[in-house]
Enzyme design. Sequence first.
Site, mmCIF file in Angstrom:
data_model
loop_
_atom_site.group_PDB
_atom_site.id
_atom_site.type_symbol
_atom_site.label_atom_id
_atom_site.label_comp_id
_atom_site.label_asym_id
_atom_site.label_seq_id
_atom_site.Cartn_x
_atom_site.Cartn_y
_atom_site.Cartn_z
ATOM 1 N N GLU A 1 0.888 -1.179 0.000
ATOM 2 C CA GLU A 1 0.000 0.000 0.000
ATOM 3 C C GLU A 1 0.916 1.216 0.000
ATOM 4 O O GLU A 1 1.764 1.337 0.883
ATOM 5 C CB GLU A 1 -0.874 0.034 1.267
ATOM 6 C CG GLU A 1 -1.550 -1.262 1.645
ATOM 7 C CD GLU A 1 -2.696 -1.636 0.744
ATOM 8 O OE1 GLU A 1 -3.029 -0.848 -0.169
ATOM 9 O OE2 GLU A 1 -3.249 -2.730 0.941
ATOM 10 N N CYS B 1 -2.153 9.332 4.073
ATOM 11 C CA CYS B 1 -2.052 9.012 2.649
ATOM 12 C C CYS B 1 -3.301 9.500 1.929
ATOM 13 O O CYS B 1 -3.300 9.681 0.728
ATOM 14 C CB CYS B 1 -1.869 7.514 2.466
ATOM 15 S SG CYS B 1 -3.198 6.595 3.221
#
Length: 522
Positions: free
Chosen positions: A283, A317
């Site tokens: 990720e 993020c």
Amino acid sequence: MPFENETTFVRMQKQGREAEFHERYERALEDVRRYFGKEYPNIVVRDITEERKIKDVSPIDGSEIATFQLASKESVGEALDVLNRNYRSWYWKGYVHRAMTFLRAAEMLSERKFEFAALLTYENGKNRTEAMADVDEGIDFMRYYALNLIENQGFNRFTGRGYDNEESMSYMKPYGVFAVIAPFNFFAITVGMTTGPLITGNAVVLKPSSDIPLASYLFVRLLHEAGVPKEVLAFLSGSGGVVGTALVEDPRIGGLVFTGSKDVGMKLFHKISEKVPKPAITEMGGKDCVVVTNRANLDKAVQGVIRAAFGYAGQKCSAASLVFVQSGVYDRFLDMLVKEASKIKPDDPRKKETFLNPVVNRDAFEKYRNLIPTLQKEGRVLTGARVEERPGFYVHPTIVADLSDDAYTVRNELFLPILGVLKFSTLEEAVRRINSLDYGLTGGIFSEDPEEVRYYFENIDVGVVYANRARGASTGAMVGSQPFVGWKLSGSTGKGTGSYYYLQQFLREQAVTVAHPEDIHP
Ligand SMILES: NC(=O)c1ccc[n+]([C@@H]2O[C@H](COP(=O)([O-])OP(=O)(O)OC[C@H]3O[C@@H](n4cnc5c(N)ncnc54)[C@H](O)[C@@H]3O)[C@@H](O)[C@H]2O)c1
Ligand SMILES: N[C@@H](CCC=O)C(=O)O
């Protein structure tokens, strides 16, 4: 048992217990100091002290919290030996046992949530509501995955009879040992990434972020107390370059689960499968965009963008990094946005009223300071672009307008409280420009026109999208409801965390068939 999100602050607020929330958190701020000033070992069944050390430093004032070990290659080797010998017996305890162990661990973390939230404030600088939401999310991950595993019977299925005398099963089995390499910004991610491989019967070597080693260490101890055998869960703090590389290059590693920047993630993704294909769940970063059209409710949009761009100082993020504003509302929206942003001052995250915390460490602080000339060259700085000269790592929320699509500020993840603003004419054009970016993690649109919202959802190449979300234009996914998934350079698998599909990625299918004597099924 239906899954429910923990949502501590919101629940206590609704129950009229907000004052109690603050009291308990403030008590915990004092209480966790008992962990400070000590040295903590690595754990590979036994406690290991290494020759070299790292310091855990608080962004609040740059003070040292504790000392951790810099793991050697020998410790990595020892961990891989022990874990490889033991993961099968953990798997064969069965999925119900493993799920129950994690439900117990979730309860234990829930009982200690104020302690962990306070620790995060010291370690990565989160303010109290962000810190508690982070711990809540960790609890949610453990419960969600445990229930997902039980509901799906470990993902094992009877697959029928290919021939009359045969019976077949599809079993989902572990790969062996997973390397878990975690980022600094969400403790919940450390929890979720550790839970995924373990609950499915793999073993784990956790390499925590060097910015939150203490919360990660105490979490590993908690899992051991909850019943995860030490023989299947090792803790190795240290340098990403040394531990991470040693782990992914070793033939004894079964797979990788990583969350962090795209440069490191892509390197590890390639490295781990150099000789043999192995699962690599990476990720990675984001360059998350919010679209504000002429049909937007601008009050909602300003609130949603401010929270998403500057919540946790832009170090999510999912943080809104760019806002695309339609020409008809560009000037008005900018005025409103800058007015709100200018009211925000960075401050000590322990204070009740603090919204904007310090950035996580000196590197992040210097990165912000070094970016200021670039921001001034590439656009019109409307607020911010200045740091506080005091102990700790305090920087101001920054808005830069009139950026061009090829600007450094537009094409690169900055991971700081810096928001770029771009103008667009048509929604089709905005979507095309956003889709031209390398990343595709989260995004949002503000428009009261359902047709515009539909067009955006149908055409945007981004994993997690929201419409008209004032509580966070692009941030704040809830485990279970909003699987968290990155497209393009933001993630390697197309499957989200906190999602129905997450656990299956830690399992490989085995088709098992027993042939009976021919006449048993006439
Ligand atoms: N997609 C998501 O779900 C998601 C969630 C959170 C954070 N992130 C991303 O994470 C990044 C911020 O976290 P960070 O600063 O901790 O990221 P980072 O890439 O600097 O570090 C992540 C982890 O990798 C380790 N590491 C660093 N260099 C390494 C190397 N050469 N080999 C092996 N391991 C190495 C670090 O020690 C740390 O444990 C941002 O890019 C953010 O977008 C993504
Ligand atoms: N899941 C978090 C972001 C995690 C990454 O940093 C959110 O939805 O805001």
